[in-house]
Design a protein around this motif. Sequence first.
Motif, PDB file in Angstrom:
ATOM      1  N   LEU A  94       0.763  -1.205  -0.040  1.00 30.19           N
ATOM      2  CA  LEU A  94       0.431  -0.330   0.154  1.00 30.19           C
ATOM      3  C   LEU A  94       0.934   1.380   0.093  1.00 30.19           C
ATOM      4  O   LEU A  94       0.110   2.586  -0.495  1.00 30.19           O
ATOM      5  CB  LEU A  94      -1.218   0.057   1.481  1.00 30.19           C
ATOM      6  CG  LEU A  94      -1.902  -0.710   1.519  1.00 30.19           C
ATOM      7  CD1 LEU A  94      -2.777  -0.853   2.851  1.00 30.19           C
ATOM      8  CD2 LEU A  94      -3.062  -1.156  -0.385  1.00 30.19           C
ATOM      9  N   GLY A  95       2.111   1.134   0.569  1.00 26.27           N
ATOM     10  CA  GLY A  95       3.075   2.240   0.329  1.00 26.27           C
ATOM     11  C   GLY A  95       2.741   3.165   1.354  1.00 26.27           C
ATOM     12  O   GLY A  95       2.470   3.984   1.276  1.00 26.27           O
ATOM     13  N   ILE A  96       2.510   1.940   2.700  1.00 24.38           N
ATOM     14  CA  ILE A  96       2.516   3.042   4.139  1.00 24.38           C
ATOM     15  C   ILE A  96       3.523   3.089   4.804  1.00 24.38           C
ATOM     16  O   ILE A  96       3.132   4.128   6.047  1.00 24.38           O
ATOM     17  CB  ILE A  96       1.315   2.757   5.115  1.00 24.38           C
ATOM     18  CG1 ILE A  96       1.841   0.857   4.891  1.00 24.38           C
ATOM     19  CG2 ILE A  96      -0.092   1.841   4.268  1.00 24.38           C
ATOM     20  CD1 ILE A  96       0.856  -0.154   5.614  1.00 24.38           C
ATOM     21  N   ALA A  97       4.825   2.679   4.092  1.00 25.86           N
ATOM     22  CA  ALA A  97       6.050   2.834   4.340  1.00 25.86           C
ATOM     23  C   ALA A  97       7.188   3.182   4.440  1.00 25.86           C
ATOM     24  O   ALA A  97       7.920   2.197   3.722  1.00 25.86           O
ATOM     25  CB  ALA A  97       6.358   1.702   5.878  1.00 25.86           C
ATOM     26  N   PRO A  98       7.048   4.284   3.678  1.00 25.12           N
ATOM     27  CA  PRO A  98       7.715   4.302   2.461  1.00 25.12           C
ATOM     28  C   PRO A  98       9.432   4.712   3.238  1.00 25.12           C
ATOM     29  O   PRO A  98      10.189   5.025   2.625  1.00 25.12           O
ATOM     30  CB  PRO A  98       7.867   5.824   1.383  1.00 25.12           C
ATOM     31  CG  PRO A  98       6.704   6.117   2.359  1.00 25.12           C
ATOM     32  CD  PRO A  98       6.109   5.496   3.540  1.00 25.12           C
ATOM     33  N   THR A  99       9.172   4.843   4.113  1.00 21.21           N
ATOM     34  CA  THR A  99      10.357   5.909   4.814  1.00 21.21           C
ATOM     35  C   THR A  99      10.425   4.699   6.185  1.00 21.21           C
ATOM     36  O   THR A  99       9.301   4.828   6.611  1.00 21.21           O
ATOM     37  CB  THR A  99      10.496   6.841   4.960  1.00 21.21           C
ATOM     38  OG1 THR A  99      10.009   7.946   5.868  1.00 21.21           O
ATOM     39  CG2 THR A  99      11.273   7.485   3.466  1.00 21.21           C
ATOM     40  N   PRO A 100      11.158   4.659   7.186  1.00 17.14           N
ATOM     41  CA  PRO A 100      11.021   4.480   8.306  1.00 17.14           C
ATOM     42  C   PRO A 100      10.861   4.805   9.916  1.00 17.14           C
ATOM     43  O   PRO A 100      12.105   4.782  10.295  1.00 17.14           O
ATOM     44  CB  PRO A 100      12.410   2.887   7.853  1.00 17.14           C
ATOM     45  CG  PRO A 100      12.592   3.367   7.433  1.00 17.14           C
ATOM     46  CD  PRO A 100      12.579   4.465   6.672  1.00 17.14           C
ATOM     47  N   ASP A 101      10.059   5.908   9.460  1.00 13.33           N
ATOM     48  CA  ASP A 101      10.704   7.270  10.648  1.00 13.33           C
ATOM     49  C   ASP A 101       9.075   6.324  11.318  1.00 13.33           C
ATOM     50  O   ASP A 101       8.495   5.913  11.310  1.00 13.33           O
ATOM     51  CB  ASP A 101       9.841   8.381  10.416  1.00 13.33           C
ATOM     52  CG  ASP A 101       8.640   8.753   9.261  1.00 13.33           C
ATOM     53  OD1 ASP A 101       8.325   7.746   8.733  1.00 13.33           O
ATOM     54  OD2 ASP A 101       7.996  10.484   8.898  1.00 13.33           O
ATOM     55  N   LEU A 102       9.114   7.482  12.475  1.00 14.28           N
ATOM     56  CA  LEU A 102       8.093   6.911  13.664  1.00 14.28           C
ATOM     57  C   LEU A 102       6.817   6.710  12.760  1.00 14.28           C
ATOM     58  O   LEU A 102       5.735   5.418  13.301  1.00 14.28           O
ATOM     59  CB  LEU A 102       8.056   7.680  14.971  1.00 14.28           C
ATOM     60  CG  LEU A 102       9.474   7.393  15.466  1.00 14.28           C
ATOM     61  CD1 LEU A 102       9.187   7.996  16.897  1.00 14.28           C
ATOM     62  CD2 LEU A 102       9.655   5.969  15.627  1.00 14.28           C
ATOM     63  N   PRO A 103       6.265   7.755  12.575  1.00 15.79           N
ATOM     64  CA  PRO A 103       4.835   7.710  12.061  1.00 15.79           C
ATOM     65  C   PRO A 103       4.120   6.358  11.642  1.00 15.79           C
ATOM     66  O   PRO A 103       3.439   6.038  11.135  1.00 15.79           O
ATOM     67  CB  PRO A 103       4.498   8.630  11.239  1.00 15.79           C
ATOM     68  CG  PRO A 103       5.529  10.192  11.908  1.00 15.79           C
ATOM     69  CD  PRO A 103       6.837   9.337  12.100  1.00 15.79           C
ATOM     70  N   HIS A 104       5.477   5.727  10.261  1.00 14.16           N
ATOM     71  CA  HIS A 104       5.253   5.105   9.432  1.00 14.16           C
ATOM     72  C   HIS A 104       4.958   3.431   9.601  1.00 14.16           C
ATOM     73  O   HIS A 104       4.673   3.872   9.338  1.00 14.16           O
ATOM     74  CB  HIS A 104       5.765   5.075   7.937  1.00 14.16           C
ATOM     75  CG  HIS A 104       6.175   6.237   6.819  1.00 14.16           C
ATOM     76  ND1 HIS A 104       6.500   7.674   7.244  1.00 14.16           N
ATOM     77  CD2 HIS A 104       4.751   5.991   6.012  1.00 14.16           C
ATOM     78  CE1 HIS A 104       6.069   8.371   5.892  1.00 14.16           C
ATOM     79  NE2 HIS A 104       4.802   8.042   5.757  1.00 14.16           N
ATOM     80  N   LEU A 105       6.306   3.849  10.665  1.00 15.52           N
ATOM     81  CA  LEU A 105       6.052   2.606  11.742  1.00 15.52           C
ATOM     82  C   LEU A 105       4.884   2.085  12.392  1.00 15.52           C
ATOM     83  O   LEU A 105       4.759   0.720  12.218  1.00 15.52           O
ATOM     84  CB  LEU A 105       7.006   2.602  11.753  1.00 15.52           C
ATOM     85  CG  LEU A 105       8.724   2.357  11.450  1.00 15.52           C
ATOM     86  CD1 LEU A 105      10.359   2.753  12.418  1.00 15.52           C
ATOM     87  CD2 LEU A 105       8.947   1.190  11.165  1.00 15.52           C
ATOM     88  N   VAL A 106       4.273   2.964  12.197  1.00 17.27           N
ATOM     89  CA  VAL A 106       3.227   2.918  13.593  1.00 17.27           C
ATOM     90  C   VAL A 106       2.298   2.506  12.410  1.00 17.27           C
ATOM     91  O   VAL A 106       1.165   1.493  12.527  1.00 17.27           O
ATOM     92  CB  VAL A 106       2.955   4.157  13.999  1.00 17.27           C
ATOM     93  CG1 VAL A 106       1.364   4.163  14.369  1.00 17.27           C
ATOM     94  CG2 VAL A 106       4.174   4.522  15.488  1.00 17.27           C
ATOM     95  N   SER A 107       1.993   3.084  11.066  1.00 16.69           N
ATOM     96  CA  SER A 107       0.763   2.408  10.105  1.00 16.69           C
ATOM     97  C   SER A 107       1.214   1.054  10.044  1.00 16.69           C
ATOM     98  O   SER A 107       0.531   0.499   9.424  1.00 16.69           O
ATOM     99  CB  SER A 107       1.179   3.522   9.158  1.00 16.69           C
ATOM    100  OG  SER A 107       0.483   5.603   9.455  1.00 16.69           O
TER     101      SER A 107
END
Length: 466
Positions: A260-273
């Motif tokens: 889905l592209g919910i974690a294009p980069t492993p920053d904290l908000p994307h890791l939560v998603s």
Amino acid sequence: MEHKSAEDLERSGTRPVEASQDINHEDSRSSIYLEEFEDNSKVPKMGVLPIFWLFLTRFGIFAWGGPAAQIARLKEELVIKEGWITIARLNRVFSVYQILPGPEASEICMFFGCLAGGRLGGFAAGVGFILPGFIFMLIASYLYSIVGFGNIYVNASFRALQPMVAAMMCRAVHKIAEHAFIPQGSKTVNPFLVGYALFTALNNALRINWFISLGVYGLINMAVTRRYYIPAGIVFVLQYVGYGLYVHFKGVPSPLSFALGIAPTPDLPHLVSLGLVSGSLSFGGAFTAVPFIQAEAVLRGGWMPQQTFIDCIAIGSIIPGPLTMFSTFVGFYGGNVYGGLGHAFAGAVVITLSIFFPCFLFVIAGHRVLERLVRNKFLAAGFDGICGAVVGVIAIVACQLLKASVNFQGHGEILNEEQRYQLAAQNSLAAVIFVLTFAALYNFQYRFLIILLVIMGALAGQFLFV
């Protein structure tokens, strides 16, 4: 008087009346059935801290050997020895949690915690059970980040463990299929559910997003159970009509379309998603979270190598607690890539909290509500269809992990002829390890088999791949 089965009694929620002269034999049998499924009178009332300590020291620390061993220990200690509930009641609880997302052993701990101390007790029991595994994985992630990259001995052990992980995944496909293909209330394999798995695998070859397949076959099965075959057929055809139109106007989807592209980069908000989505779709246990995290972190995001991803599953297989704890490693690795060591620890924490959040929410929200929802044939059919499709997803990922583990291509460096022969020999050894592990998983039922295999594999790697 109409005789009611145990299931009918539990669904109605009626309580047996006091014994009197006009109670007939059928009422007596109904009372027995009701006690078997509903009697929780032997559950001790406990505070939050005692519940936490109970599940930490008696179950969390000793949660080795995978979900089967974990659930067996819970059954032996709390049901057989202490008699909190009946075995029939435990079986009913387990059947509900097999349908819902999340690791079943953790959910059963939370269920017992809720019985002993309400919602806070359920929360305490869940935290106590998963805390040791989280600590072990956090330490392992840190050590891996220090010595795991470029260390010839560590890499040799994990080189041997990678085909073993692929064998575990392939065995998990069979285990999950045994439950997913047999719907609730039935003892026979449903051919429609098998078909959903096969067509989901076909959709993978066509590069149709997995989430589309899960939704489509959940809806189709809801229609099929109501014998609405024409609407089901229309939905089935429409998915391929839509795919044809997409190919016509935009071309064949890329391999990145699985995510889905919910974690294009492993920053904290994307890791939560990433944790929330994976945790919400982990129907059938921890292994079902593997495909979704792999798609986001390895395929779409590209911030985690495939070999490292397999390594983290190997580590997750030997620590106490649910295999879902491999996500802690993913969060740690991603955070380290994104912002260094401080970000790594934060990433490990947030992805662990988010991936366990759905199962905590489902259980603590109320087990009885869940039971009523699952007994709704229309909604249960949707869950069954999704579970059938999930088997196809896991099967494809198992094949991908197998290919990556026995057809290792190096790290992109240019190899001379002698090095190519050496790499080919190592890949052959990896294939042998896969076959031997796969055979052992089918022929031995020892509780700590996985741990023994991993230890043996790590040692064998020192002789085979150094």
